[in-house]
Write a protein that holds these residues in place. Structure first.
Motif, PDB file in Angstrom:
ATOM      1  N   SER A 181       0.821  -1.212   0.000  1.00 39.01           N
ATOM      2  CA  SER A 181       0.000   0.000   0.000  1.00 39.01           C
ATOM      3  C   SER A 181       0.855   1.262   0.000  1.00 39.01           C
ATOM      4  O   SER A 181       0.451   2.293  -0.540  1.00 39.01           O
ATOM      5  CB  SER A 181      -0.940   0.004   1.207  1.00 39.01           C
ATOM      6  OG  SER A 181      -0.219  -0.071   2.423  1.00 39.01           O
ATOM      7  N   MET A 205      -8.402   5.948  -9.195  1.00 43.72           N
ATOM      8  CA  MET A 205      -8.374   6.197  -7.755  1.00 43.72           C
ATOM      9  C   MET A 205      -9.197   5.159  -7.002  1.00 43.72           C
ATOM     10  O   MET A 205      -8.765   4.633  -5.969  1.00 43.72           O
ATOM     11  CB  MET A 205      -8.904   7.601  -7.463  1.00 43.72           C
ATOM     12  CG  MET A 205      -8.026   8.713  -7.969  1.00 43.72           C
ATOM     13  SD  MET A 205      -8.893  10.304  -8.004  1.00 43.72           S
ATOM     14  CE  MET A 205      -9.630  10.370  -6.380  1.00 43.72           C
ATOM     15  N   THR A 230      -7.516   1.602  -6.899  1.00 43.90           N
ATOM     16  CA  THR A 230      -6.385   1.565  -5.969  1.00 43.90           C
ATOM     17  C   THR A 230      -6.865   1.603  -4.528  1.00 43.90           C
ATOM     18  O   THR A 230      -6.417   0.820  -3.684  1.00 43.90           O
ATOM     19  CB  THR A 230      -5.449   2.751  -6.232  1.00 43.90           C
ATOM     20  OG1 THR A 230      -5.096   2.796  -7.615  1.00 43.90           O
ATOM     21  CG2 THR A 230      -4.184   2.635  -5.398  1.00 43.90           C
ATOM     22  N   THR A 231      -7.794   2.523  -4.248  1.00 42.38           N
ATOM     23  CA  THR A 231      -8.294   2.668  -2.880  1.00 42.38           C
ATOM     24  C   THR A 231      -9.048   1.433  -2.426  1.00 42.38           C
ATOM     25  O   THR A 231      -8.896   0.979  -1.278  1.00 42.38           O
ATOM     26  CB  THR A 231      -9.207   3.904  -2.786  1.00 42.38           C
ATOM     27  OG1 THR A 231      -8.485   5.067  -3.221  1.00 42.38           O
ATOM     28  CG2 THR A 231      -9.679   4.126  -1.361  1.00 42.38           C
ATOM     29  N   ILE A 284      -6.903  -1.407  -1.191  1.00 41.86           N
ATOM     30  CA  ILE A 284      -6.333  -1.140   0.137  1.00 41.86           C
ATOM     31  C   ILE A 284      -7.409  -1.304   1.206  1.00 41.86           C
ATOM     32  O   ILE A 284      -7.127  -1.812   2.299  1.00 41.86           O
ATOM     33  CB  ILE A 284      -5.716   0.270   0.175  1.00 41.86           C
ATOM     34  CG1 ILE A 284      -4.570   0.375  -0.842  1.00 41.86           C
ATOM     35  CG2 ILE A 284      -5.195   0.592   1.569  1.00 41.86           C
ATOM     36  CD1 ILE A 284      -3.982   1.766  -0.974  1.00 41.86           C
ATOM     37  N   ILE A 285      -8.631  -0.890   0.912  1.00 43.21           N
ATOM     38  CA  ILE A 285      -9.726  -1.054   1.868  1.00 43.21           C
ATOM     39  C   ILE A 285      -9.949  -2.526   2.196  1.00 43.21           C
ATOM     40  O   ILE A 285     -10.215  -2.893   3.344  1.00 43.21           O
ATOM     41  CB  ILE A 285     -11.026  -0.434   1.300  1.00 43.21           C
ATOM     42  CG1 ILE A 285     -10.927   1.095   1.303  1.00 43.21           C
ATOM     43  CG2 ILE A 285     -12.242  -0.869   2.112  1.00 43.21           C
ATOM     44  CD1 ILE A 285     -12.128   1.782   0.695  1.00 43.21           C
ATOM     45  N   THR A 296      -4.940   7.615   0.529  1.00 40.83           N
ATOM     46  CA  THR A 296      -4.722   7.369  -0.898  1.00 40.83           C
ATOM     47  C   THR A 296      -5.769   8.077  -1.741  1.00 40.83           C
ATOM     48  O   THR A 296      -5.442   8.703  -2.770  1.00 40.83           O
ATOM     49  CB  THR A 296      -4.755   5.858  -1.185  1.00 40.83           C
ATOM     50  OG1 THR A 296      -3.774   5.196  -0.386  1.00 40.83           O
ATOM     51  CG2 THR A 296      -4.476   5.572  -2.649  1.00 40.83           C
ATOM     52  N   PHE A 297      -7.022   7.998  -1.322  1.00 39.82           N
ATOM     53  CA  PHE A 297      -8.080   8.683  -2.072  1.00 39.82           C
ATOM     54  C   PHE A 297      -7.881  10.197  -2.001  1.00 39.82           C
ATOM     55  O   PHE A 297      -8.037  10.897  -3.013  1.00 39.82           O
ATOM     56  CB  PHE A 297      -9.448   8.301  -1.521  1.00 39.82           C
ATOM     57  CG  PHE A 297     -10.590   8.841  -2.335  1.00 39.82           C
ATOM     58  CD1 PHE A 297     -10.977   8.211  -3.506  1.00 39.82           C
ATOM     59  CD2 PHE A 297     -11.265   9.996  -1.949  1.00 39.82           C
ATOM     60  CE1 PHE A 297     -12.017   8.712  -4.283  1.00 39.82           C
ATOM     61  CE2 PHE A 297     -12.300  10.499  -2.710  1.00 39.82           C
ATOM     62  CZ  PHE A 297     -12.686   9.863  -3.876  1.00 39.82           C
ATOM     63  N   LYS A 305       0.548   4.186  -3.177  1.00 36.24           N
ATOM     64  CA  LYS A 305       0.298   5.639  -3.123  1.00 36.24           C
ATOM     65  C   LYS A 305       1.181   6.374  -4.120  1.00 36.24           C
ATOM     66  O   LYS A 305       0.705   7.241  -4.869  1.00 36.24           O
ATOM     67  CB  LYS A 305       0.549   6.158  -1.702  1.00 36.24           C
ATOM     68  CG  LYS A 305      -0.506   5.724  -0.703  1.00 36.24           C
ATOM     69  CD  LYS A 305      -0.278   6.343   0.658  1.00 36.24           C
ATOM     70  CE  LYS A 305       0.956   5.782   1.325  1.00 36.24           C
ATOM     71  NZ  LYS A 305       1.112   6.261   2.714  1.00 36.24           N
ATOM     72  N   THR A 360      -4.955   4.192   5.514  1.00 35.39           N
ATOM     73  CA  THR A 360      -4.177   4.354   4.290  1.00 35.39           C
ATOM     74  C   THR A 360      -5.070   4.559   3.082  1.00 35.39           C
ATOM     75  O   THR A 360      -4.737   5.315   2.170  1.00 35.39           O
ATOM     76  CB  THR A 360      -3.268   3.133   4.078  1.00 35.39           C
ATOM     77  OG1 THR A 360      -2.405   2.984   5.205  1.00 35.39           O
ATOM     78  CG2 THR A 360      -2.413   3.301   2.827  1.00 35.39           C
ATOM     79  N   SER A 361      -6.230   3.897   3.062  1.00 30.34           N
ATOM     80  CA  SER A 361      -7.136   4.054   1.922  1.00 30.34           C
ATOM     81  C   SER A 361      -7.681   5.479   1.849  1.00 30.34           C
ATOM     82  O   SER A 361      -7.801   6.047   0.761  1.00 30.34           O
ATOM     83  CB  SER A 361      -8.274   3.053   2.006  1.00 30.34           C
ATOM     84  OG  SER A 361      -9.060   3.257   3.166  1.00 30.34           O
ATOM     85  N   VAL A 362      -8.017   6.067   2.992  1.00 30.34           N
ATOM     86  CA  VAL A 362      -8.491   7.451   2.999  1.00 30.34           C
ATOM     87  C   VAL A 362      -7.391   8.397   2.521  1.00 30.34           C
ATOM     88  O   VAL A 362      -7.629   9.314   1.726  1.00 30.34           O
ATOM     89  CB  VAL A 362      -8.977   7.852   4.404  1.00 30.34           C
ATOM     90  CG1 VAL A 362      -9.266   9.348   4.476  1.00 30.34           C
ATOM     91  CG2 VAL A 362     -10.219   7.059   4.781  1.00 30.34           C
TER      92      VAL A 362
END
Length: 371
Positions: free
Chosen positions: A98, A129, A132-133, A136-137, A148-149, A102, A144-146
């Protein structure tokens, strides 16, 4: 290379080494060696021209997606988080895909917008986006997902997408995700527990006995100048990772914490200088546009994560598990962030190289002469 960016990285690595020496003395040699390797990686990446990053952006992004898929099947957790899959182990070395994802998203979006522009390209970029997010979720790694978004949103804005369009995008995605939120939270109850625990921590615990409270106690005991890395301190969870700023504050006091904040400000200043100088180049080529996007995206990748980590340590956010860039122990984050700084160096050099002679400034603050 940008002198102020180099100063910022060295300061952060040194403060991180000091914090690790206080929190986990047994890891100091390992952390110091990795800090040197990360700095070397920055120098290597800084020599690459932005056009190469833009050319290989899609390939890097696809590789990152592949790793994110693999981690869902063969990934590992830790003793503290056995139910998650966030790490891959290759050759005895573990890393978090992850963190790499990013940076890959920044490269992909910068490549996409620099080649195709921003007109009528919002849906395609949004799909990148979301994919990818979402991966990770599923690990799960909500923090990390938040980030990344949010990183994707910042890159969109840096590329020239209008705020109105971005706001509509966020609203639409928020509404579409509502049916899935309850099910996700039921499968991963620790997320709700962290939030409710954060909301009621003052009512349920004796102040100073939880992770954040002990971190605050370390910061208070650091005083103005600190107790040194060998000063007597209390043990608590993630003192060398998520809460490393407390160890830095304990060792070097308020002076060390202010120096840390100053270093992150230098990173912001350098990236904004790249974007400002890029606007002076007419006509703006795809490479210069891409270099500007890369600089802003990489800056937010570092400083945005730092903001979240420091907000958690200050007690403003619930615990997220996000490390402090270039300071916390952990090579995945340190290496990725160092590569991101190298990309900013590269963007600065390219922009300065293509500046018209009449606007070049020999005494430009923070940028060394091209070599």
């Amino acid at each position: 290379m940008s002198l102020q960016l180099l100063i910022a990285q060295v300061l952060l690595l040194l403060l991180g080494t000091l914090g690790i020496a206080a929190a986990e003395p047994d890891l100091i040699n390992d952390h110091g060696l990795k800090a040197v390797l990360a700095l070397m990686a920055t120098f290597v990446v800084a020599r690459v021209r932005p056009r190469l990053f833009l050319k290989w952006g899609t390939n890097v992004w696809i590789a990152a997606l592949t790793l994110l898929v693999l981690v869902l099947f063969i990934g590992q957790g830790t003793q503290d988080s056995p139910g998650v899959r966030r790490w891959l182990s290759i050759g005895g070395q573990t890393f978090q895909p992850s963190e790499f994802a990013k940076l890959a998203l920044v490269l992909q979006l910068a490549s996409f917008f620099s080649r195709r522009g921003v007109q009528n390209k919002l849906l395609s970029a949004t799909g990148m986006m979301v994919i990818t997010t979402a991966l990770i979720i599923f690990e799960p790694d909500l923090g990390t997902s938040v980030l990344t978004f949010g990183l994707g949103i910042i890159v969109m804005y840096a590329a020239g997408v209008r705020l109105f369009n971005i706001g509509g995008l966020v609203l639409a995605l928020g509404l579409l995700s509502l049916p899935f939120v309850s099910g996700y939270l039921e499968r991963h109850p620790y997320i709700v527990q962290r939030w409710t625990g954060y909301q009621t921590r003052d009512d349920q615990i004796v102040t100073g006995l939880d992770q954040i409270g002990k971190a605050h106690r370390d910061l208070n005991y650091g005083g103005w100048w600190g107790q040194g890395p060998d000063g007597p301190r209390w043990e608590y969870f993630a003192a060398h990772t998520d809460m490393v700023v407390a160890a830095v504050g304990f060792s070097s006091g308020l002076l060390g914490v202010l120096t840390l904040l100053f270093a992150y400000w230098l990173i912001v200043s350098t990236a904004l200088q790249v974007a400002q100088l890029a606007t002076r180049i007419r006509p703006m080529s795809a490479e210069i546009h891409g270099a500007s996007i890369l600089a802003i995206g990489c800056m937010f990748m570092v400083v945005g994560q730092a903001f979240v980590n420091l907000a958690v340590a200050a007690g403003l956010f619930p615990v997220t598990g996000v490390p402090l860039p270039l300071v916390s122990y952990g090579f995945s984050s340190m290496l990725t962030m160092s590569v991101a700084l190298g990309i900013i160096h590269s963007a600065m050099r390219e922009v300065r190289r293509q500046l018209p002679n009449e606007v070049k400034m020999d005494d430009f603050v923070g940028a060394a002469a091209d070599d």
